[in-house]
Design a protein around this motif. Structure first.
Motif, PDB file in Angstrom:
ATOM      1  N   THR A 247       0.839  -1.188   0.000  1.00 52.39           N
ATOM      2  CA  THR A 247       0.000   0.000   0.000  1.00 52.39           C
ATOM      3  C   THR A 247       0.879   1.244   0.000  1.00 52.39           C
ATOM      4  O   THR A 247       1.926   1.283   0.649  1.00 52.39           O
ATOM      5  CB  THR A 247      -0.931  -0.007   1.238  1.00 52.39           C
ATOM      6  OG1 THR A 247      -1.810   1.105   1.175  1.00 52.39           O
ATOM      7  CG2 THR A 247      -0.149   0.032   2.542  1.00 52.39           C
ATOM      8  N   GLY A 248       0.494   2.233  -0.792  1.00 53.88           N
ATOM      9  CA  GLY A 248       1.276   3.455  -0.880  1.00 53.88           C
ATOM     10  C   GLY A 248       2.346   3.450  -1.948  1.00 53.88           C
ATOM     11  O   GLY A 248       3.042   4.455  -2.135  1.00 53.88           O
ATOM     12  N   SER A 249       2.467   2.346  -2.696  1.00 58.20           N
ATOM     13  CA  SER A 249       3.511   2.270  -3.720  1.00 58.20           C
ATOM     14  C   SER A 249       3.108   2.910  -5.036  1.00 58.20           C
ATOM     15  O   SER A 249       3.929   3.021  -5.952  1.00 58.20           O
ATOM     16  CB  SER A 249       3.923   0.817  -3.955  1.00 58.20           C
ATOM     17  OG  SER A 249       2.818   0.029  -4.350  1.00 58.20           O
ATOM     18  N   GLY A 250       1.844   3.317  -5.150  1.00 60.92           N
ATOM     19  CA  GLY A 250       1.393   3.985  -6.369  1.00 60.92           C
ATOM     20  C   GLY A 250       0.855   3.043  -7.425  1.00 60.92           C
ATOM     21  O   GLY A 250       0.821   3.383  -8.615  1.00 60.92           O
ATOM     22  N   LYS A 251       0.390   1.867  -7.012  1.00 56.24           N
ATOM     23  CA  LYS A 251      -0.081   0.861  -7.960  1.00 56.24           C
ATOM     24  C   LYS A 251      -1.146   1.395  -8.915  1.00 56.24           C
ATOM     25  O   LYS A 251      -1.091   1.151 -10.118  1.00 56.24           O
ATOM     26  CB  LYS A 251      -0.648  -0.349  -7.210  1.00 56.24           C
ATOM     27  CG  LYS A 251       0.348  -1.132  -6.403  1.00 56.24           C
ATOM     28  CD  LYS A 251      -0.302  -2.348  -5.766  1.00 56.24           C
ATOM     29  CE  LYS A 251      -1.357  -2.002  -4.747  1.00 56.24           C
ATOM     30  NZ  LYS A 251      -0.802  -1.377  -3.537  1.00 56.24           N
ATOM     31  N   SER A 252      -2.132   2.084  -8.370  1.00 58.31           N
ATOM     32  CA  SER A 252      -3.288   2.492  -9.171  1.00 58.31           C
ATOM     33  C   SER A 252      -2.868   3.395 -10.328  1.00 58.31           C
ATOM     34  O   SER A 252      -3.237   3.159 -11.491  1.00 58.31           O
ATOM     35  CB  SER A 252      -4.319   3.215  -8.297  1.00 58.31           C
ATOM     36  OG  SER A 252      -4.836   2.358  -7.306  1.00 58.31           O
ATOM     37  N   ARG A 253      -2.090   4.431 -10.035  1.00 55.63           N
ATOM     38  CA  ARG A 253      -1.711   5.376 -11.071  1.00 55.63           C
ATOM     39  C   ARG A 253      -0.706   4.765 -12.049  1.00 55.63           C
ATOM     40  O   ARG A 253      -0.813   4.958 -13.275  1.00 55.63           O
ATOM     41  CB  ARG A 253      -1.117   6.632 -10.418  1.00 55.63           C
ATOM     42  CG  ARG A 253      -0.803   7.740 -11.404  1.00 55.63           C
ATOM     43  CD  ARG A 253      -2.078   8.323 -11.987  1.00 55.63           C
ATOM     44  NE  ARG A 253      -1.828   9.370 -12.945  1.00 55.63           N
ATOM     45  CZ  ARG A 253      -2.666  10.373 -13.188  1.00 55.63           C
ATOM     46  NH1 ARG A 253      -3.811  10.432 -12.535  1.00 55.63           N
ATOM     47  NH2 ARG A 253      -2.381  11.286 -14.080  1.00 55.63           N
ATOM     48  N   ILE A 254       0.256   4.035 -11.525  1.00 55.38           N
ATOM     49  CA  ILE A 254       1.269   3.423 -12.387  1.00 55.38           C
ATOM     50  C   ILE A 254       0.616   2.439 -13.349  1.00 55.38           C
ATOM     51  O   ILE A 254       0.903   2.428 -14.556  1.00 55.38           O
ATOM     52  CB  ILE A 254       2.351   2.737 -11.531  1.00 55.38           C
ATOM     53  CG1 ILE A 254       3.183   3.800 -10.799  1.00 55.38           C
ATOM     54  CG2 ILE A 254       3.244   1.851 -12.382  1.00 55.38           C
ATOM     55  CD1 ILE A 254       4.101   3.236  -9.730  1.00 55.38           C
ATOM     56  N   ALA A 255      -0.278   1.603 -12.840  1.00 50.03           N
ATOM     57  CA  ALA A 255      -0.949   0.627 -13.691  1.00 50.03           C
ATOM     58  C   ALA A 255      -1.811   1.314 -14.737  1.00 50.03           C
ATOM     59  O   ALA A 255      -1.856   0.884 -15.898  1.00 50.03           O
ATOM     60  CB  ALA A 255      -1.795  -0.318 -12.833  1.00 50.03           C
TER      61      ALA A 255
ATOM     62  N   GLU B  39       7.243   7.698   4.550  1.00 46.59           N
ATOM     63  CA  GLU B  39       6.866   9.113   4.397  1.00 46.59           C
ATOM     64  C   GLU B  39       5.571   9.236   3.590  1.00 46.59           C
ATOM     65  O   GLU B  39       4.677  10.007   3.943  1.00 46.59           O
ATOM     66  CB  GLU B  39       8.002   9.866   3.708  1.00 46.59           C
ATOM     67  CG  GLU B  39       7.747  11.363   3.579  1.00 46.59           C
ATOM     68  CD  GLU B  39       8.925  12.095   2.951  1.00 46.59           C
ATOM     69  OE1 GLU B  39       8.746  13.264   2.563  1.00 46.59           O
ATOM     70  OE2 GLU B  39      10.013  11.496   2.834  1.00 46.59           O
ATOM     71  N   ARG B  40       5.466   8.466   2.523  1.00 44.76           N
ATOM     72  CA  ARG B  40       4.250   8.492   1.706  1.00 44.76           C
ATOM     73  C   ARG B  40       3.033   8.025   2.502  1.00 44.76           C
ATOM     74  O   ARG B  40       1.957   8.620   2.429  1.00 44.76           O
ATOM     75  CB  ARG B  40       4.414   7.578   0.489  1.00 44.76           C
ATOM     76  CG  ARG B  40       5.300   8.100  -0.616  1.00 44.76           C
ATOM     77  CD  ARG B  40       5.233   7.134  -1.803  1.00 44.76           C
ATOM     78  NE  ARG B  40       6.167   7.456  -2.845  1.00 44.76           N
ATOM     79  CZ  ARG B  40       6.290   6.737  -3.966  1.00 44.76           C
ATOM     80  NH1 ARG B  40       5.539   5.654  -4.136  1.00 44.76           N
ATOM     81  NH2 ARG B  40       7.167   7.101  -4.889  1.00 44.76           N
ATOM     82  N   LEU B  41       3.214   6.943   3.256  1.00 45.46           N
ATOM     83  CA  LEU B  41       2.095   6.384   4.013  1.00 45.46           C
ATOM     84  C   LEU B  41       1.616   7.348   5.092  1.00 45.46           C
ATOM     85  O   LEU B  41       0.405   7.521   5.292  1.00 45.46           O
ATOM     86  CB  LEU B  41       2.494   5.047   4.629  1.00 45.46           C
ATOM     87  CG  LEU B  41       2.754   3.902   3.650  1.00 45.46           C
ATOM     88  CD1 LEU B  41       3.257   2.672   4.388  1.00 45.46           C
ATOM     89  CD2 LEU B  41       1.498   3.573   2.859  1.00 45.46           C
ATOM     90  N   ASP B  42       2.549   7.953   5.803  1.00 45.43           N
ATOM     91  CA  ASP B  42       2.163   8.903   6.852  1.00 45.43           C
ATOM     92  C   ASP B  42       1.392  10.073   6.260  1.00 45.43           C
ATOM     93  O   ASP B  42       0.379  10.525   6.819  1.00 45.43           O
ATOM     94  CB  ASP B  42       3.406   9.398   7.590  1.00 45.43           C
ATOM     95  CG  ASP B  42       4.000   8.352   8.522  1.00 45.43           C
ATOM     96  OD1 ASP B  42       3.368   7.276   8.676  1.00 45.43           O
ATOM     97  OD2 ASP B  42       5.078   8.597   9.094  1.00 45.43           O
ATOM     98  N   ALA B  43       1.872  10.583   5.124  1.00 49.28           N
ATOM     99  CA  ALA B  43       1.196  11.708   4.481  1.00 49.28           C
ATOM    100  C   ALA B  43      -0.178  11.286   3.969  1.00 49.28           C
ATOM    101  O   ALA B  43      -1.151  12.049   4.069  1.00 49.28           O
ATOM    102  CB  ALA B  43       2.050  12.248   3.335  1.00 49.28           C
ATOM    103  N   ARG B  44      -0.267  10.087   3.432  1.00 47.25           N
ATOM    104  CA  ARG B  44      -1.548   9.642   2.888  1.00 47.25           C
ATOM    105  C   ARG B  44      -2.583   9.448   3.985  1.00 47.25           C
ATOM    106  O   ARG B  44      -3.766   9.783   3.813  1.00 47.25           O
ATOM    107  CB  ARG B  44      -1.381   8.337   2.100  1.00 47.25           C
ATOM    108  CG  ARG B  44      -2.654   7.975   1.359  1.00 47.25           C
ATOM    109  CD  ARG B  44      -2.465   6.855   0.379  1.00 47.25           C
ATOM    110  NE  ARG B  44      -2.329   5.565   1.028  1.00 47.25           N
ATOM    111  CZ  ARG B  44      -2.382   4.406   0.377  1.00 47.25           C
ATOM    112  NH1 ARG B  44      -2.527   4.390  -0.932  1.00 47.25           N
ATOM    113  NH2 ARG B  44      -2.256   3.269   1.023  1.00 47.25           N
ATOM    114  N   CYS B  45      -2.165   8.899   5.122  1.00 48.91           N
ATOM    115  CA  CYS B  45      -3.105   8.754   6.240  1.00 48.91           C
ATOM    116  C   CYS B  45      -3.661  10.106   6.666  1.00 48.91           C
ATOM    117  O   CYS B  45      -4.860  10.244   6.933  1.00 48.91           O
ATOM    118  CB  CYS B  45      -2.416   8.059   7.412  1.00 48.91           C
ATOM    119  SG  CYS B  45      -2.113   6.298   7.169  1.00 48.91           S
TER     120      CYS B  45
END
Length: 318
Positions: free
Chosen positions: A28-36, A217-223
């Motif tokens: 989670t937070g790796s950017g799967k949705s946009r990259i795919a 860092e991405r996960l903390d910001a996303r939460c």
């Protein structure tokens, strides 16, 4: 791999299950949705959700469903298709996903299976042995025993009653030990006795990776964005439905702490702190699972555009 039409040169239909698909997994937070989505746009592809939370309506923010811009890029399937009161096992997900994947191939397009729920991915690929789900009361009783006695004690019991399953399960893997024992208790049959996974659909399995400090860092910001952007409202609406406490979606990451805040049992700052900790732990578990999978092609997702370009390159060369 390419998105060839489903007709062969002789005019006969190809075996749909022989047409490859591209799996895009990652924490989670790796950017799967946009990259795919960016890769699918270049490859005449369509995306099928393989995330156990993103299947549900009403929790788009808390489950990090693709935003409207991403959804417009290419066709997306199985996002927000279930009511939050509905349970969904890996077997049911397989039943939902298989016809969608087949239809994408029939249209001459490339299916992308995108998500971070490992057992759902394995189920859709035909790589999972799908024993019936264990009863929640049985699982709760065995989970309590595991907490008190330790998973090793339960593993010893499993080794006596279902040695084939015990051989495949580490003695510290409490979740899988409890599941195997619960299936025994509810069905009278060993989990290992159910139909084994087949060879599955031909596919290329790509896993996204991000350096741990960057991912945290991405996960903390996303939460924080979730809490500020509507997750609290989603939690409030779920509470208002008064769903049974064992409804799976109520246990999704973040919601137990947001419920505690809304009920006055936890400050918002503390709820956010716990949500961040749970999300980091979940990402770590996902990476552990991905590292255990065979034939994974790893792609660095630090730069999302570069990662999408690499996906295109991988798919075009298959």
């Amino acid at each position: 791999m390419n998105s060839k039409n489903s007709k062969s040169g002789s005019g006969e239909s190809q075996d749909r299950k022989s047409v490859p698909l591209l799996v895009v997994a990652g924490p989670t937070g790796s950017g799967k949705s946009r990259i795919a989505a960016e890769a699918a746009r270049e490859l005449n592809g369509e995306i099928v959700c393989a995330d156990s939370r993103q299947l549900y309506r009403g929790i788009a923010v808390a489950s990090a469903q693709p935003d409207s811009e991403t959804l417009r890029m290419v066709p997306h399937h199985l996002y927000a298709v279930l009511d939050t009161a509905e349970p969904c096992s890996a077997g049911r997900f397989r039943d939902l996903a298989e016809p969608v994947l087949d239809q994408i191939v029939e249209r001459g397009r490339l299916p992308f299976l995108v998500g971070g729920t490992g057992f759902y991915l394995k189920a859709a690929l035909g790589r999972a042995s799908l024993a019936p789900p264990a009863g929640s009361d049985t699982v709760a009783t065995l989970s309590a025993r595991a907490s008190m006695e330790g998973s090793g004690k339960l593993w010893d019991e499993l080794a006596e009653r279902d040695p084939v399953s015990a051989k495949r399960i580490h003695r510290n893997d409490g979740y899988r030990i409890v599941r195997a024992l619960a299936i025994l208790a509810d069905t009278g049959k060993a989990a290992s006795s159910f139909a084994k996974a087949g060879d599955g659909r031909p596919h290329v399995f790509v896993a996204l990776k991000v350096p741990r400090p960057v991912l945290v860092e991405r996960l903390d910001a996303r939460c924080a964005r979730m809490v500020a952007g509507g997750a609290l409202d989603e939690a409030r609406l779920l509470l208002a439905r008064a769903l049974p406490p064992k409804t799976p979606v109520l246990r999704a990451i973040g919601f137990p702490h947001l419920f505690a805040h809304l009920e006055g049992r936890l400050s918002l700052d503390r709820a956010l702190e716990r949500m961040r900790a749970d999300t980091r732990q979940y990402a770590k578990q996902q990476m552990t699972w991905l590292r255990s999978q065979p034939n994974v092609r790893w792609v660095d997702a630090s730069d999302q555009r570069a990662a999408a370009a690499e996906l295109v390159q991988i798919a075009s060369g298959c």
